[in-house]
Motif scaffolding. Structure first.
Motif, PDB file in Angstrom:
ATOM      1  N   ARG A 161      42.861 -72.736  -3.434  1.00 19.28           N
ATOM      2  CA  ARG A 161      41.940 -73.526  -2.615  1.00 19.28           C
ATOM      3  C   ARG A 161      41.961 -75.003  -2.996  1.00 19.28           C
ATOM      4  O   ARG A 161      41.572 -75.855  -2.188  1.00 19.28           O
ATOM      5  CB  ARG A 161      40.522 -72.974  -2.779  1.00 19.28           C
ATOM      6  N   THR A 162      42.361 -75.299  -4.228  1.00 14.06           N
ATOM      7  CA  THR A 162      42.414 -76.696  -4.676  1.00 14.06           C
ATOM      8  C   THR A 162      43.742 -76.931  -5.381  1.00 14.06           C
ATOM      9  O   THR A 162      43.781 -77.213  -6.589  1.00 14.06           O
ATOM     10  CB  THR A 162      41.249 -76.998  -5.642  1.00 14.06           C
ATOM     11  N   PRO A 163      44.865 -76.799  -4.689  1.00 11.33           N
ATOM     12  CA  PRO A 163      46.171 -76.928  -5.351  1.00 11.33           C
ATOM     13  C   PRO A 163      46.320 -78.292  -6.014  1.00 11.33           C
ATOM     14  O   PRO A 163      45.986 -79.320  -5.437  1.00 11.33           O
ATOM     15  CB  PRO A 163      47.168 -76.751  -4.196  1.00 11.33           C
ATOM     16  N   GLY A 164      46.821 -78.255  -7.247  1.00 11.01           N
ATOM     17  CA  GLY A 164      47.032 -79.497  -7.979  1.00 11.01           C
ATOM     18  C   GLY A 164      45.811 -80.002  -8.713  1.00 11.01           C
ATOM     19  O   GLY A 164      45.874 -81.051  -9.365  1.00 11.01           O
ATOM     20  N   GLU A 165      44.673 -79.291  -8.635  1.00 13.05           N
ATOM     21  CA  GLU A 165      43.483 -79.736  -9.356  1.00 13.05           C
ATOM     22  C   GLU A 165      43.734 -79.525 -10.848  1.00 13.05           C
ATOM     23  O   GLU A 165      43.956 -78.385 -11.288  1.00 13.05           O
ATOM     24  CB  GLU A 165      42.266 -78.939  -8.886  1.00 13.05           C
ATOM     25  N   PRO A 166      43.698 -80.581 -11.663  1.00 11.52           N
ATOM     26  CA  PRO A 166      44.182 -80.470 -13.049  1.00 11.52           C
ATOM     27  C   PRO A 166      43.438 -79.450 -13.916  1.00 11.52           C
ATOM     28  O   PRO A 166      44.084 -78.645 -14.587  1.00 11.52           O
ATOM     29  CB  PRO A 166      44.005 -81.895 -13.600  1.00 11.52           C
ATOM     30  N   LEU A 167      42.117 -79.486 -13.914  1.00  2.00           N
ATOM     31  CA  LEU A 167      41.379 -78.595 -14.814  1.00  2.00           C
ATOM     32  C   LEU A 167      41.604 -77.131 -14.469  1.00  2.00           C
ATOM     33  O   LEU A 167      41.810 -76.286 -15.341  1.00  2.00           O
ATOM     34  CB  LEU A 167      39.886 -78.939 -14.784  1.00  2.00           C
ATOM     35  N   VAL A 180      53.293 -73.608 -12.667  1.00  3.41           N
ATOM     36  CA  VAL A 180      51.985 -74.243 -12.458  1.00  3.41           C
ATOM     37  C   VAL A 180      51.904 -75.561 -13.223  1.00  3.41           C
ATOM     38  O   VAL A 180      51.466 -76.590 -12.674  1.00  3.41           O
ATOM     39  CB  VAL A 180      50.839 -73.297 -12.892  1.00  3.41           C
ATOM     40  N   PHE A 181      52.347 -75.552 -14.476  1.00  2.00           N
ATOM     41  CA  PHE A 181      52.301 -76.790 -15.260  1.00  2.00           C
ATOM     42  C   PHE A 181      53.202 -77.871 -14.649  1.00  2.00           C
ATOM     43  O   PHE A 181      52.846 -79.046 -14.634  1.00  2.00           O
ATOM     44  CB  PHE A 181      52.685 -76.515 -16.713  1.00  2.00           C
ATOM     45  N   THR A 182      54.336 -77.466 -14.127  1.00  2.00           N
ATOM     46  CA  THR A 182      55.224 -78.434 -13.469  1.00  2.00           C
ATOM     47  C   THR A 182      54.540 -79.054 -12.253  1.00  2.00           C
ATOM     48  O   THR A 182      54.710 -80.251 -11.976  1.00  2.00           O
ATOM     49  CB  THR A 182      56.540 -77.744 -13.046  1.00  2.00           C
ATOM     50  N   SER A 183      53.759 -78.254 -11.539  1.00  2.00           N
ATOM     51  CA  SER A 183      53.071 -78.763 -10.347  1.00  2.00           C
ATOM     52  C   SER A 183      52.003 -79.800 -10.690  1.00  2.00           C
ATOM     53  O   SER A 183      51.524 -80.515  -9.802  1.00  2.00           O
ATOM     54  CB  SER A 183      52.422 -77.602  -9.579  1.00  2.00           C
ATOM     55  N   LEU A 184      51.634 -79.873 -11.956  1.00  3.50           N
ATOM     56  CA  LEU A 184      50.589 -80.814 -12.371  1.00  3.50           C
ATOM     57  C   LEU A 184      51.154 -82.153 -12.853  1.00  3.50           C
ATOM     58  O   LEU A 184      50.395 -83.018 -13.290  1.00  3.50           O
ATOM     59  CB  LEU A 184      49.741 -80.196 -13.483  1.00  3.50           C
ATOM     60  N   GLY A 223      44.185 -75.952 -12.750  1.00  4.76           N
ATOM     61  CA  GLY A 223      45.590 -75.653 -12.980  1.00  4.76           C
ATOM     62  C   GLY A 223      45.911 -75.394 -14.434  1.00  4.76           C
ATOM     63  O   GLY A 223      46.663 -74.459 -14.770  1.00  4.76           O
ATOM     64  N   MET A 224      45.336 -76.204 -15.328  1.00  8.93           N
ATOM     65  CA  MET A 224      45.581 -76.015 -16.768  1.00  8.93           C
ATOM     66  C   MET A 224      45.082 -74.642 -17.224  1.00  8.93           C
ATOM     67  O   MET A 224      45.770 -73.909 -17.933  1.00  8.93           O
ATOM     68  CB  MET A 224      44.901 -77.126 -17.561  1.00  8.93           C
ATOM     69  N   ARG A 225      43.902 -74.302 -16.767  1.00  8.42           N
ATOM     70  CA  ARG A 225      43.343 -73.006 -17.168  1.00  8.42           C
ATOM     71  C   ARG A 225      44.144 -71.855 -16.575  1.00  8.42           C
ATOM     72  O   ARG A 225      44.402 -70.847 -17.248  1.00  8.42           O
ATOM     73  CB  ARG A 225      41.881 -72.935 -16.713  1.00  8.42           C
ATOM     74  N   TYR A 226      44.550 -72.015 -15.319  1.00  9.36           N
ATOM     75  CA  TYR A 226      45.326 -70.969 -14.654  1.00  9.36           C
ATOM     76  C   TYR A 226      46.669 -70.767 -15.351  1.00  9.36           C
ATOM     77  O   TYR A 226      47.097 -69.636 -15.615  1.00  9.36           O
ATOM     78  CB  TYR A 226      45.517 -71.352 -13.191  1.00  9.36           C
ATOM     79  N   GLY A 227      47.344 -71.858 -15.697  1.00  3.67           N
ATOM     80  CA  GLY A 227      48.629 -71.750 -16.387  1.00  3.67           C
ATOM     81  C   GLY A 227      48.504 -71.055 -17.737  1.00  3.67           C
ATOM     82  O   GLY A 227      49.347 -70.224 -18.113  1.00  3.67           O
TER      83      GLY A 227
END
Length: 322
Positions: free
Chosen positions: A172-178, A199-203, A180-184
């Motif tokens: 729902r929020t692709p590229g959202e840093p916080l 995922v980390f590359t996408s950030l 994304g970091m947790r998801y990765g």
């Protein structure tokens, strides 16, 4: 004729009495400021909430907050705050207040999220699901319901469930840093390293490059790919020499690769960059014990105990000497 020898003492005594009276006057005024609201007629929710915030005892809070349920002047936000103040110690009463907030404002996402947390505290799984489902319907693009679901799942040890919830939040929020970091990190934790790296590359461009390199290095370390991890971690500390976490993780990888001197140098650098964190020296102490360098381990632990006397028991638990 007065005795001159008594005048200094008398003056000192008068000054002392005046000082005491001044202190007592100030204390009296301060006490009055805090007590007066208790004796004023009150029908404004703000007054009840202010007193409840200043009351640490849950039973004391109940006296001021429960009546808000029947106070027509209380807004949904007032009722949510009252419920939050009671959530830990009196979840049943908090639930009643949150339901009243829902009645007064049925379209509030915040109320549904609060209800989910209260229901979790009451161990009412069905209620949790109902509240989270309502939250998702009220705000389909908002990730907070899924983030809360991830929190609750992780607290119960359901890492797979937490990862699935974070996947939906991140979509729902692709590229959202916080997020994304947790998801990765969770993807790595459940053994999905390639997805974690993606995922980390996408950030890139949204998170400092050195920080991302450390995260990618951790994924590789978990998979036993220590030489690849070392390369990424070396890049991280080159990009940001003051990144304590980079030096810390590099020290661990150096030890795993058998270079004890490089490991010690990296861990000591991490300690110098973040002197409030015990992890670097505690890890060094443990590694010294594993390597049979007991004298060095004793010295490292002594240094830690001297710097953090209030954490002595935890330090001794982190670094056990034979």
């Amino acid at each position: 004729m007065s005795d001159p020898s008594k005048e200094p003492g008398e003056r000192s005594g008068r000054r002392w009495n005046q000082g005491i009276k001044g202190v007592l006057w100030v204390c009296g005024v301060a006490l009055g400021i805090h007590v007066i609201p208790l004796f004023l007629p009150r029908n404004m929710p703000e007054q009840e909430l202010a007193i409840a915030r200043a009351t640490e005892n849950v039973d004391g809070r109940l006296r001021f907050l429960v009546p808000l349920k029947h106070n027509d002047k209380a807004t949904a936000a007032d009722l949510r705050e009252a419920a939050e103040l009671l959530r830990e110690g009196a979840p049943a009463e908090a639930h009643d207040l949150a339901e009243e907030a829902e009645r007064r404002d049925p379209n509030s996402l915040e109320t549904q999220l609060l209800l989910a947390r209260i229901c979790d505290r009451e161990r009412m799984a069905r209620c949790v699901e109902q509240s989270l489902s309502k939250a998702q319907k009220l705000a389909p693009a908002d990730p907070r319901a899924e983030l809360l679901r991830a929190d609750l799942s992780e607290e119960k040890g359901d890492v797979e469930g937490a990862t699935a919830a974070l996947s939906r939040a991140y979509s729902r929020t692709p590229g959202e840093p916080l997020i994304g970091m947790r998801y990765g990190r969770l993807l790595s934790r459940v053994g999905r390293p390639e997805e974690a790296l993606k995922v980390f590359t996408s950030l890139e461009g949204k998170v400092p490059a050195a920080r991302l390199l450390v995260e990618q290095g951790l994924v590789l370390t978990k998979e036993g790919r220590n030489r690849e991890a070392m390369g990424l971690l070396q890049q991280a500390v080159q990009k940001d020499p003051k990144l304590a976490e980079g030096h810390f993780q590099l020290g661990i990888v150096w030890f795993q690769l058998g270079n004890q001197d490089a490991a010690e140098a990296a861990l000591r650098q991490a300690d110098r960059l973040n002197v409030s964190d015990t992890r670097a020296l505690a890890t060094l102490c443990t590694l010294q014990v594993k390597a049979g360098k007991l004298e060095g381990a004793r010295q490292t632990r002594t240094d830690l105990e001297r710097r953090f006397p209030q954490r002595m028991d935890a330090i001794r638990e982190q670094c056990r000497l034979p």
